[in-house]
Write an enzyme that holds these catalytic residues in place. Sequence first.
Site, mmCIF file in Angstrom:
data_model
loop_
_atom_site.group_PDB
_atom_site.id
_atom_site.type_symbol
_atom_site.label_atom_id
_atom_site.label_comp_id
_atom_site.label_asym_id
_atom_site.label_seq_id
_atom_site.Cartn_x
_atom_site.Cartn_y
_atom_site.Cartn_z
ATOM 1 N N ARG A 169 0.818 -1.231 0.000
ATOM 2 C CA ARG A 169 0.000 0.000 0.000
ATOM 3 C C ARG A 169 0.847 1.276 0.000
ATOM 4 O O ARG A 169 0.479 2.275 0.614
ATOM 5 C CB ARG A 169 -0.943 0.044 1.213
ATOM 6 C CG ARG A 169 -1.939 -1.055 1.300
ATOM 7 C CD ARG A 169 -3.025 -0.965 0.226
ATOM 8 N NE ARG A 169 -4.137 -1.839 0.525
ATOM 9 C CZ ARG A 169 -4.182 -3.109 0.159
ATOM 10 N NH1 ARG A 169 -3.184 -3.652 -0.512
ATOM 11 N NH2 ARG A 169 -5.250 -3.847 0.448
ATOM 12 N N GLU A 216 -4.546 3.710 6.336
ATOM 13 C CA GLU A 216 -4.494 3.531 4.883
ATOM 14 C C GLU A 216 -5.090 4.789 4.241
ATOM 15 O O GLU A 216 -4.618 5.260 3.214
ATOM 16 C CB GLU A 216 -5.285 2.280 4.483
ATOM 17 C CG GLU A 216 -5.250 2.037 2.993
ATOM 18 C CD GLU A 216 -5.788 0.671 2.589
ATOM 19 O OE1 GLU A 216 -5.366 -0.350 3.161
ATOM 20 O OE2 GLU A 216 -6.632 0.632 1.685
ATOM 21 N N SER A 273 -10.861 -0.059 3.583
ATOM 22 C CA SER A 273 -10.129 -0.258 4.837
ATOM 23 C C SER A 273 -9.619 1.082 5.352
ATOM 24 O O SER A 273 -9.077 1.868 4.583
ATOM 25 C CB SER A 273 -8.930 -1.178 4.614
ATOM 26 O OG SER A 273 -9.367 -2.464 4.256
HETATM 27 N N1 EPU Z 1 -11.488 -9.682 11.416
HETATM 28 C C1 EPU Z 1 -11.939 -9.580 12.705
HETATM 29 N N2 EPU Z 1 -12.850 -8.618 13.001
HETATM 30 C C2 EPU Z 1 -13.343 -7.753 12.066
HETATM 31 C C3 EPU Z 1 -12.860 -7.858 10.764
HETATM 32 C C4 EPU Z 1 -11.930 -8.827 10.443
HETATM 33 O O1 EPU Z 1 -11.554 -10.329 13.587
HETATM 34 O O2 EPU Z 1 -14.190 -6.922 12.416
HETATM 35 C C5 EPU Z 1 -10.523 -10.740 11.078
HETATM 36 C C6 EPU Z 1 -11.141 -11.736 10.104
HETATM 37 O O3 EPU Z 1 -11.856 -12.723 10.771
HETATM 38 C C7 EPU Z 1 -9.922 -12.278 9.381
HETATM 39 C C8 EPU Z 1 -8.948 -11.118 9.378
HETATM 40 O O4 EPU Z 1 -9.430 -10.184 10.366
HETATM 41 O O5 EPU Z 1 -9.356 -13.324 10.115
HETATM 42 C C9 EPU Z 1 -8.838 -10.448 8.013
HETATM 43 O O6 EPU Z 1 -10.073 -9.915 7.615
HETATM 44 P P1 EPU Z 1 -10.579 -9.881 6.094
HETATM 45 O O7 EPU Z 1 -10.467 -11.213 5.481
HETATM 46 O O8 EPU Z 1 -11.898 -9.200 6.100
HETATM 47 O O9 EPU Z 1 -9.544 -9.012 5.316
HETATM 48 P P2 EPU Z 1 -8.838 -7.660 5.742
HETATM 49 O O10 EPU Z 1 -7.431 -8.008 6.015
HETATM 50 O O11 EPU Z 1 -9.581 -6.912 6.767
HETATM 51 C C10 EPU Z 1 -8.044 -7.051 3.314
HETATM 52 C C11 EPU Z 1 -7.867 -5.744 2.587
HETATM 53 C C12 EPU Z 1 -9.164 -5.325 1.932
HETATM 54 C C13 EPU Z 1 -9.652 -6.445 1.029
HETATM 55 C C14 EPU Z 1 -9.842 -7.705 1.888
HETATM 56 C C15 EPU Z 1 -10.429 -8.892 1.137
HETATM 57 C C16 EPU Z 1 -6.186 -4.402 3.808
HETATM 58 C C17 EPU Z 1 -5.969 -3.303 4.782
HETATM 59 N N3 EPU Z 1 -7.469 -4.701 3.546
HETATM 60 O O12 EPU Z 1 -8.940 -6.813 4.383
HETATM 61 O O13 EPU Z 1 -8.897 -4.190 1.134
HETATM 62 O O14 EPU Z 1 -10.854 -6.098 0.384
HETATM 63 O O15 EPU Z 1 -8.580 -8.046 2.453
HETATM 64 O O16 EPU Z 1 -9.551 -9.382 0.211
HETATM 65 O O17 EPU Z 1 -5.222 -4.960 3.277
HETATM 66 C C18 EPU Z 1 -8.924 -1.810 1.160
HETATM 67 O O18 EPU Z 1 -7.704 -1.868 1.140
HETATM 68 O O19 EPU Z 1 -9.557 -0.723 1.128
HETATM 69 C C19 EPU Z 1 -9.682 -3.043 1.248
HETATM 70 C C20 EPU Z 1 -10.990 -3.049 1.439
#
Ligand code: EPU
Length: 256
Positions: A140, A252, A182
Site C-alpha cells: 500500500r 491507509e 479499509s
Molecule cells: N477480522 C476480525 N474482526 C473484524 C474484521 C476482520 O476479527 O471486524 C478478522 C477476520 O476474521 C480475518 C482477518 O481479520 O481473520 C482479516 O479480515 P478480512 O479477510 O476481512 O480481510 P482484511 O485483512 O480486513 C483485506 C484488505 C481489503 C480487502 C480484503 C479482502 C487491507 C488493509 N485490507 O482486508 O482491502 O478487500 O482483504 O480481500 O489490506 C482496502 O484496502 O480498502 C480493502 C478493502
Amino acid sequence: MLIDFSKFSSVRIGGVFEVAEISLENACEFEGVVIGGCNNILVSPTPPKFGILSDEFKFIELLGGEILRVGAKVKSSQIYNFAKKQNLANFEFLRSIPGTLGGLITMNAGLKGFEISNSLVSVTTSQGKFKRDELGFSYRKSEIPGVIFEAEFSVKFGFDTKLSDEISKARSNQPKGYSFGSCFKNPFKDSAGRLIESVGLKGHKIGGCKFSQMHANFLINFDNGSFEDAISLINLAKQRVFEEHGVSLECEVKIF
Ligand code: EPU
C-alpha cells in the site's frame, strides 16, 4: 472548479474547496495534492491545494498486443471491464477496488496477494518516465515523483472469471455505506479489523461515524459524520490498540 467533498468523497465528509484542473500543459507547475476518485481521502476543514486531472488522462489501449497503456484518470472498473473484454489476466482484483489508476498506483492498491504494481512496466509522470523498480513499491505504498500521467502494463492473456468471482466473494464481509474501504493498513501478519474488534471498538460510534459492526476496519459515515467524528474514531482506535497490544496502527486513508 469547486468540489463539494461531502458529495464527491467516498466517505462523504469535507467541505467545498477549489480544485485546480491539471492538464498536460500545466502539470509541471502543479504543487499540491492530486485527488483521483477520492476513495481513500479524508478532507479536513483546512486542506492543502488540491488538483484533479483533466480528461486528457482518460484513455486505455493495447499496444501491439503486448503492452496495456492506461491514463491516470481511468477508473478501476473501466480497466477491469477492458481486461475482461480483451481477455487479459492480472486485473481481476480490480473488480472490487474503487479508484482511478493514478490513485491505485499511488496506494499500490491490492487484494489477497494481487497488487497493481505486479504487472506494471513503467509510469509516466510530470517528471519523466520511470521503470517499475524505480518507484519504491511496497504494501500500500509507493514513492512516485510528480503527477502521474499514465502507466504501461505487460500483457498476459487469459482473464480468470473464477478468480474474479472468488475475489468478489472475499469482500462479502465488507459493509456497504460511505467509507474509505479499509481505514487502517494491516500490521505485519495481523489484521486491523481483528485488533479494533479486540479492543471493543467494533460498532463504536462517535457522532455520525462508526466502526462497522460487520467489519471493524471500515469506518462508516452513517449520519452526516464530520471530520472531527472520523478523526476522533481513528485516534481512539490507534490509542486503544497501542495500549492493549503495543501495535501502532497506520492509516491507509490519507488525511489532508
Ligand atoms: N477480522 C476480525 N474482526 C473484524 C474484521 C476482520 O476479527 O471486524 C478478522 C477476520 O476474521 C480475518 C482477518 O481479520 O481473520 C482479516 O479480515 P478480512 O479477510 O476481512 O480481510 P482484511 O485483512 O480486513 C483485506 C484488505 C481489503 C480487502 C480484503 C479482502 C487491507 C488493509 N485490507 O482486508 O482491502 O478487500 O482483504 O480481500 O489490506 C482496502 O484496502 O480498502 C480493502 C478493502
